[in-house]
Design a protein around this motif. Structure first.
Motif, PDB file in Angstrom:
ATOM      1  N   UNK A  88       0.825  -1.202   0.000  1.00 36.47           N
ATOM      2  CA  UNK A  88       0.000   0.000   0.000  1.00 36.47           C
ATOM      3  C   UNK A  88       0.862   1.256   0.000  1.00 36.47           C
ATOM      4  N   UNK A  89       1.914   1.268   0.804  1.00 30.69           N
ATOM      5  CA  UNK A  89       2.810   2.427   0.847  1.00 30.69           C
ATOM      6  C   UNK A  89       3.498   2.625  -0.503  1.00 30.69           C
ATOM      7  N   UNK A  90       3.934   1.535  -1.107  1.00 33.50           N
ATOM      8  CA  UNK A  90       4.582   1.621  -2.417  1.00 33.50           C
ATOM      9  C   UNK A  90       3.593   2.112  -3.476  1.00 33.50           C
ATOM     10  N   UNK A  91       2.363   1.615  -3.428  1.00 31.49           N
ATOM     11  CA  UNK A  91       1.332   2.047  -4.358  1.00 31.49           C
ATOM     12  C   UNK A  91       1.025   3.532  -4.175  1.00 31.49           C
ATOM     13  N   UNK A  92       0.933   3.991  -2.939  1.00 30.72           N
ATOM     14  CA  UNK A  92       0.676   5.406  -2.684  1.00 30.72           C
ATOM     15  C   UNK A  92       1.788   6.282  -3.252  1.00 30.72           C
ATOM     16  N   UNK A 139      -3.256  11.221 -16.391  1.00 31.62           N
ATOM     17  CA  UNK A 139      -2.921  10.486 -15.173  1.00 31.62           C
ATOM     18  C   UNK A 139      -3.667   9.153 -15.127  1.00 31.62           C
ATOM     19  N   UNK A 140      -4.961   9.142 -15.482  1.00 29.72           N
ATOM     20  CA  UNK A 140      -5.729   7.890 -15.479  1.00 29.72           C
ATOM     21  C   UNK A 140      -5.139   6.904 -16.484  1.00 29.72           C
ATOM     22  N   UNK A 141      -4.761   7.412 -17.644  1.00 29.26           N
ATOM     23  CA  UNK A 141      -4.155   6.541 -18.667  1.00 29.26           C
ATOM     24  C   UNK A 141      -2.850   5.946 -18.137  1.00 29.26           C
ATOM     25  N   UNK A 142      -2.028   6.762 -17.523  1.00 31.66           N
ATOM     26  CA  UNK A 142      -0.750   6.263 -16.984  1.00 31.66           C
ATOM     27  C   UNK A 142      -0.970   5.256 -15.860  1.00 31.66           C
ATOM     28  N   UNK A 143      -1.985   5.470 -15.053  1.00 28.28           N
ATOM     29  CA  UNK A 143      -2.278   4.521 -13.970  1.00 28.28           C
ATOM     30  C   UNK A 143      -2.694   3.177 -14.545  1.00 28.28           C
ATOM     31  N   UNK A 144      -3.568   3.189 -15.528  1.00 27.72           N
ATOM     32  CA  UNK A 144      -4.122   1.930 -16.035  1.00 27.72           C
ATOM     33  C   UNK A 144      -3.239   1.219 -17.057  1.00 27.72           C
ATOM     34  N   UNK A 145      -2.200   1.880 -17.579  1.00 29.23           N
ATOM     35  CA  UNK A 145      -1.334   1.221 -18.555  1.00 29.23           C
ATOM     36  C   UNK A 145       0.052   0.920 -18.005  1.00 29.23           C
ATOM     37  N   UNK A 149       0.101  -3.762 -12.844  1.00 31.73           N
ATOM     38  CA  UNK A 149      -1.243  -3.528 -13.370  1.00 31.73           C
ATOM     39  C   UNK A 149      -2.128  -3.002 -12.242  1.00 31.73           C
ATOM     40  N   UNK A 150      -2.752  -1.858 -12.518  1.00 34.08           N
ATOM     41  CA  UNK A 150      -3.630  -1.208 -11.537  1.00 34.08           C
ATOM     42  C   UNK A 150      -5.009  -0.996 -12.169  1.00 34.08           C
ATOM     43  N   UNK A 151      -6.019  -0.961 -11.320  1.00 33.03           N
ATOM     44  CA  UNK A 151      -7.392  -0.783 -11.772  1.00 33.03           C
ATOM     45  C   UNK A 151      -8.010   0.389 -11.031  1.00 33.03           C
ATOM     46  N   UNK A 152      -8.608   1.319 -11.769  1.00 35.80           N
ATOM     47  CA  UNK A 152      -9.386   2.392 -11.150  1.00 35.80           C
ATOM     48  C   UNK A 152     -10.776   1.809 -10.957  1.00 35.80           C
ATOM     49  N   UNK A 173     -10.487   5.488  -6.449  1.00 36.52           N
ATOM     50  CA  UNK A 173      -9.934   4.339  -5.737  1.00 36.52           C
ATOM     51  C   UNK A 173      -9.198   3.495  -6.764  1.00 36.52           C
ATOM     52  N   UNK A 174      -7.963   3.145  -6.424  1.00 38.23           N
ATOM     53  CA  UNK A 174      -7.117   2.348  -7.308  1.00 38.23           C
ATOM     54  C   UNK A 174      -6.777   1.056  -6.592  1.00 38.23           C
ATOM     55  N   UNK A 175      -6.885  -0.066  -7.316  1.00 37.00           N
ATOM     56  CA  UNK A 175      -6.543  -1.370  -6.743  1.00 37.00           C
ATOM     57  C   UNK A 175      -5.431  -2.008  -7.540  1.00 37.00           C
ATOM     58  N   UNK A 176      -4.589  -2.751  -6.828  1.00 38.75           N
ATOM     59  CA  UNK A 176      -3.533  -3.536  -7.445  1.00 38.75           C
ATOM     60  C   UNK A 176      -3.433  -4.866  -6.726  1.00 38.75           C
ATOM     61  N   UNK A 177      -2.883  -5.846  -7.396  1.00 39.54           N
ATOM     62  CA  UNK A 177      -2.788  -7.198  -6.834  1.00 39.54           C
ATOM     63  C   UNK A 177      -1.398  -7.452  -6.278  1.00 39.54           C
ATOM     64  N   UNK A 178      -1.383  -8.176  -5.174  1.00 38.72           N
ATOM     65  CA  UNK A 178      -0.124  -8.669  -4.611  1.00 38.72           C
ATOM     66  C   UNK A 178       0.042 -10.117  -5.054  1.00 38.72           C
TER      67      UNK A 178
END
Length: 192
Positions: A88-92, A139-145, A149-152, A173-178
């Protein structure tokens, strides 16, 4: 005169013989040679088709090694960190960098519990950003590509309070998988 008739009869017999032999030769040519020639032509066309296919496959194989070099590793799609707090800290930190690179004003970030988790080991982060519509889109494009892999999973856009120049406020809200810590070989043969 008799001699002429006998010569003429001899010539007619010879002519008949030659005509019959030519007719037999034509029949043999039609029954034996024509199918052989036809088969050779078909095989020539098949060889040409296979040569074209080989050329296409060779071109694809030539392009495969650069693609292999550009292929991402499976670990790149997961968030780094062995614990959810670290991930979570790394994602933030990554999301703050993306927002800054897009020219957005970073208002807040918080760890949230995924409302609809996409998987068992998902990490969710909530963000509040302000900026122009174009900067938000980038920013949304950069997050999702980007990798990982991250999901808004949720997004609320509204005009920023106290501004009239098209500045938008985004709450997302952005989610990513561990990565699952259990090795794949340990799960082999088990039914979930």
């Amino acid at each position: 005169m008799i001699r002429d008739q006998s010569t003429r009869a001899l010539l007619l017999r010879r002519l008949r013989f030659v005509c019959i032999n030519l007719a037999m030769l034509a029949v043999v040519a039609l029954l034996v040679v024509a199918p052989l020639v036809s088969k050779a032509v078909e095989q020539g066309e098949a060889i040409a088709d296979r040569a074209d296919q080989l050329a296409r496959l060779t071109a694809i194989a030539g392009n495969a090694s650069p693609m292999r070099n550009n292929a991402f590793k499976i670990d790149e799609i997961y968030l780094s960190g062995s614990e959810e707090r670290l991930a979570s800290a790394d994602l933030q930190a990554n999301l703050k960098a993306v927002a800054s690179a897009a020219g957005l004003r970073f208002l807040s970030v918080r760890a949230v519990t995924p409302g609809r988790p996409l998987g068992a080991r998902m990490v969710a982060v909530g963000l509040d950003l302000e900026g122009s519509a174009g900067a938000l889109r980038d920013a949304f494009k950069n997050i999702e590509t980007a990798r990982p892999i991250l999901f808004v999973t949720s997004l609320v856009l509204r005009p920023a309070p106290g501004t009239a120049d098209g500045v938008m406020r985004a709450e997302l809200t952005v989610q990513g998988a561990m990565r699952d810590p259990t090795p794949v070989a340990a799960n082999a043969g088990q039914v979930p």
